[in-house]
Enzyme design. Structure first.
Site, short mmCIF file in Angstrom:
data_model
loop_
_atom_site.label_atom_id
_atom_site.label_comp_id
_atom_site.label_asym_id
_atom_site.label_seq_id
_atom_site.Cartn_x
_atom_site.Cartn_y
_atom_site.Cartn_z
N GLU A 194 51.80 -26.73 -142.31
CA GLU A 194 50.65 -26.24 -142.67
C GLU A 194 50.03 -25.61 -141.38
O GLU A 194 49.75 -26.41 -140.46
CB GLU A 194 49.82 -27.43 -143.32
N ARG A 224 59.06 -41.17 -140.32
CA ARG A 224 58.18 -40.29 -139.67
C ARG A 224 58.21 -40.91 -137.99
O ARG A 224 58.38 -42.41 -138.01
CB ARG A 224 56.94 -40.08 -140.35
N LYS A 229 47.08 -35.09 -137.14
CA LYS A 229 46.41 -33.88 -136.98
C LYS A 229 44.87 -33.91 -137.12
O LYS A 229 43.90 -33.20 -136.25
CB LYS A 229 46.93 -32.42 -137.55
#
Length: 561
Positions: free
Chosen positions: A39, A265, A275
């Site tokens: 993104e 992850r 983020k």
């Protein structure tokens, strides 16, 4: 057609590579196609580096390609700055998408048409409930959801409302389009998820063409299918979304059928890979920016001096797994140190200077000392470093009253100056407060190059710079951004920020060759650590960031098992 590369022996493959290898072996896919779909709403971090290495690495191993696709479904948070930084990060890591650069917005027309198809099939409906009401109706892990009172609208009414949503007749949040699946499903993601929401916002790629935008869950799988992605690799939080990913593919006439595979992850000690939180640090001015050398962003690691080969090596070492685990930050430092030890040129710098005057060295005389550039790489050759009567050494390399195991300089003691001469301290000069400000020493001219004809050998070798030739520099010493390995475990993340994560040393001295360093150049300051030239530096006053120290704590951990 070029032959498909042979994969490594099966016993060395992780579970994802085993799946891909089997698909290649059985001919299920002629070529492996993956994608990296960030993104564009922030800078990438080291967790993304792991994902980039996996997605771009697989096609290199098995034959195929990796697409870079921006998931640009939320125009209110997307900026060109983020798009540019993501491209730069992927390239810096050593990967290239070639002609395969895409955006989810490339498929907005097709996604809209497929949404109308789901409405005509009775598998989607326009809902007037607010976001809070939808959340209330969704139920819990132990209780089923409740159907919306608008769930059973006719196909005709749904098509009319959806087209009017697209035409911009309704304000933001007034209506959404939802998939009609199962409000009693044990998987909450299947309880009529939102497919489209109204958002009157200009899009960086499509301008004002759209005022409705698809959700990630709806856009992602179909974008994969349009691009003929074979293996859609996601982190574990998307595991519960896989049934929804597959449901959309089952209901729509997609041109291919990608397979979603989830892996753990990256979780890194002393770091936060979010983020949203990293953006908060930037906006509140708690760091220098997204590329602050303390940040776990790829741009921050690059500015700090971590080599791309080190990040790739780190990603390969930690591998991919099905369960979450925390990786020690020292393992990342170890990978960087391993590369820098082989590649970084050696230079001398003095961070906290103490003047040395060689009383028996001729005044006004200067000579050049030949010093090796990298003992790990003989091809790196040597350089000439100026030497004179007055020198700078580290304050820590002298003690007036040393303990038993202190072997560096002390009154009456002889030490070796790196590649130069043996010197002996004869006098200590102090200021009015009693602080040591200068050492008066003698040198042995017969020891030029660092060895004595009579075979004597001091126990300590010190680095140095010539006081009349050295350039002043600013050196920034970095430590962990957080004081504890599990930030936020006992409360607010901000409470665990390390107030001593950056120390600026303004009065350092470096050998003349370092004055011409370009931003990004990595060097080893002998005996001090690995450093990188910072963009803030100038020819008159270079700035260096410490990448890692010379001490390798991770290697010691591994040695202890």
């Amino acid at each position: 057609m070029a032959p498909t590369p042979e994969p490594a022996p099966t016993e060395t493959l992780d579970f994802i590579r085993e799946i891909v290898a089997e698909d290649v072996r059985t001919g299920k896919h002629n070529a492996v196609v993956t994608r990296f779909p960030p993104e564009p709403n922030g800078y990438l971090h080291v967790g993304h580096a792991k994902t980039i290495c996996l997605n771009f690495g697989l096609p290199q191993e098995f034959g195929g390609r990796c697409h870079l696709r921006f998931d640009d479904t939320n125009p209110t948070k997307e900026e060109q700055e983020y798009i540019d930084s993501i491209k730069a990060d992927v390239r810096w890591l050593g990967f290239d998408w070639g002609e395969h650069l895409y955006n989810a917005s490339d498929y907005f027309d097709q996604l809209y048409d497929w949404a109308e198809l789901l409405i005509r099939k009775g598998l989607a409906y326009v809902d007037d409930l607010s976001a809070d009401q939808i959340r209330e109706h969704r139920g819990t892990l132990t209780e089923p959801g409740k159907e919306s009172p608008f769930r059973n609208r006719s196909v005709e009414e749904n098509l009319d409302l959806f087209r009017r949503m697209r035409a911009g007749e309704f304000p933001d949040g007034a209506r959404v389009l939802r998939a009609k699946i199962d409000m009693a499903s044990g998987n909450i993601n299947l309880r009529d998820p939102v497919m489209y929401r109204i958002l009157h916002a200009r899009h960086p790629m499509t301008g004002d063409k759209w005022c409705i935008y698809p959700s990630y869950d709806y856009a992602h799988g179909q974008s994969d299918a349009i691009e003929h992605v074979t293996h859609s690799l996601c982190t574990l939080e998307f595991e519960d979304h896989r049934p929804l990913y597959d449901w959309f593919l089952d209901q729509l006439p997609v041109p291919s059928r990608p397979r979603q595979i989830e892996f753990a992850r990256l979780k890194l000690s002393y770091a936060v890979l979010s983020k949203r939180f990293l953006l908060r640090l930037v906006k509140e001015g708690r760091v220098r920016g997204w590329d602050d050398p303390r940040m776990p962003t790829i741009s921050g690691l690059r500015r700090r001096g971590f080599p791309p080969e080190g990040l790739r090596q780190f990603a390969e070492t930690i591998g991919v797994a099905k369960r979450d685990s925390v990786v020690e930050y020292a393992a990342l430092e170890h990978a960087a140190r391993d590369v820098l030890n082989r590649t970084a040129m050696r230079r001398m710098a003095v961070l906290r200077p103490l003047k040395v005057v060689l009383t028996n060295y001729p005044e006004g005389q200067t000579e050049e000392i030949e010093v090796g550039n990298n003992p790990e790489d003989p091809a790196a050759g040597t350089r000439k470093v100026p030497f004179g009567r007055e020198l700078w050494i580290e304050k820590d390399d002298f003690m007036e009253d040393p303990p038993r195991k202190f072997f560096r300089l002390a009154p009456g003691r002889e030490v070796r100056l790196r590649a130069a001469y043996f010197i002996t301290c004869r006098e200590v000069v102090k200021d009015a407060s009693g602080a040591v400000v200068e050492l008066r020493c003698t040198y042995d001219p017969a020891t030029r190059g660092g060895s004595a004809p009579d075979g004597r050998s001091p126990k300590a070798t010190l680095h140095w710079v010539s006081a009349s030739h050295a350039r002043q520099a600013e050196v920034r010493l970095y430590d962990h951004l957080f004081v504890r390995p599990d930030p936020g475990a006992d409360g607010d993340l901000l409470d665990d920020l390390n107030p001593e994560s950056e120390e600026v040393v303004a009065g350092a001295w470096v050998e003349p060759a370092l004055a011409t360093s370009k931003a990004g150049d990595s060097v080893q300051f002998e005996r001090l650590g690995y450093f990188c030239a910072d963009p803030d530096g100038t020819a008159d006053r270079p700035v260096f960031n410490r990448t890692v120290t010379l001490r390798d704590t991770w290697a010691k951990v591994q040695a202890r098992g």
